[in-house]
Design a protein around this motif. Structure first.
Motif, PDB file in Angstrom:
ATOM      1  N   MET A   1       0.844  -1.184   0.000  1.00 51.35           N
ATOM      2  CA  MET A   1       0.000   0.000   0.000  1.00 51.35           C
ATOM      3  C   MET A   1       0.886   1.244   0.000  1.00 51.35           C
ATOM      4  N   THR A   2       0.659   2.118  -0.927  1.00 45.75           N
ATOM      5  CA  THR A   2       1.422   3.350  -1.043  1.00 45.75           C
ATOM      6  C   THR A   2       0.648   4.486  -0.396  1.00 45.75           C
ATOM      7  N   VAL A   3       1.362   5.270   0.379  1.00 46.83           N
ATOM      8  CA  VAL A   3       0.757   6.422   1.035  1.00 46.83           C
ATOM      9  C   VAL A   3       1.160   7.671   0.263  1.00 46.83           C
ATOM     10  N   ALA A   4       0.183   8.445  -0.119  1.00 45.98           N
ATOM     11  CA  ALA A   4       0.451   9.697  -0.831  1.00 45.98           C
ATOM     12  C   ALA A   4       0.621  10.819   0.183  1.00 45.98           C
ATOM     13  N   MET A   5       1.689  11.546   0.063  1.00 50.16           N
ATOM     14  CA  MET A   5       1.954  12.677   0.949  1.00 50.16           C
ATOM     15  C   MET A   5       1.733  13.963   0.159  1.00 50.16           C
ATOM     16  N   ILE A   6       1.097  14.911   0.791  1.00 54.95           N
ATOM     17  CA  ILE A   6       0.955  16.220   0.172  1.00 54.95           C
ATOM     18  C   ILE A   6       1.637  17.245   1.057  1.00 54.95           C
ATOM     19  N   GLN A   7       2.124  18.279   0.466  1.00 56.64           N
ATOM     20  CA  GLN A   7       2.742  19.359   1.222  1.00 56.64           C
ATOM     21  C   GLN A   7       1.901  20.611   1.043  1.00 56.64           C
ATOM     22  N   VAL A   8       1.612  21.238   2.152  1.00 52.06           N
ATOM     23  CA  VAL A   8       0.810  22.457   2.149  1.00 52.06           C
ATOM     24  C   VAL A   8       1.613  23.519   2.879  1.00 52.06           C
TER      25      VAL A   8
END
Length: 61
Positions: A1-8
């Motif tokens: 399972m791949t976890v998507a990271m977002i940067q804000v």
């Protein structure tokens, strides 16, 4: 399972915070009163309150 990271950025968080508050028919203090103290907030108001709390957490407030 791949976890998507977002940067804000902090600027994006502050802009979203302002957007949420400006959409309210009352001020932020009344939202806190209704959501956290009186427990009279509508489900939509509660959702806005929760998002504001999350944003403040991310901003270190």
């Amino acid at each position: 399972m791949t976890v998507a990271m977002i940067q804000v950025t902090a600027e994006q968080l502050l802009a979203r915070r302002e957007q949420l508050i400006s959409a309210l028919p009352f001020d932020e203090a009344e939202l806190v009163q209704r959501a956290a103290e009186d427990h009279t907030a509508s489900p939509d108001e509660r959702e806005v309150y929760n998002e504001l709390v999350e944003i403040d957490f991310l901003l270190g407030r």
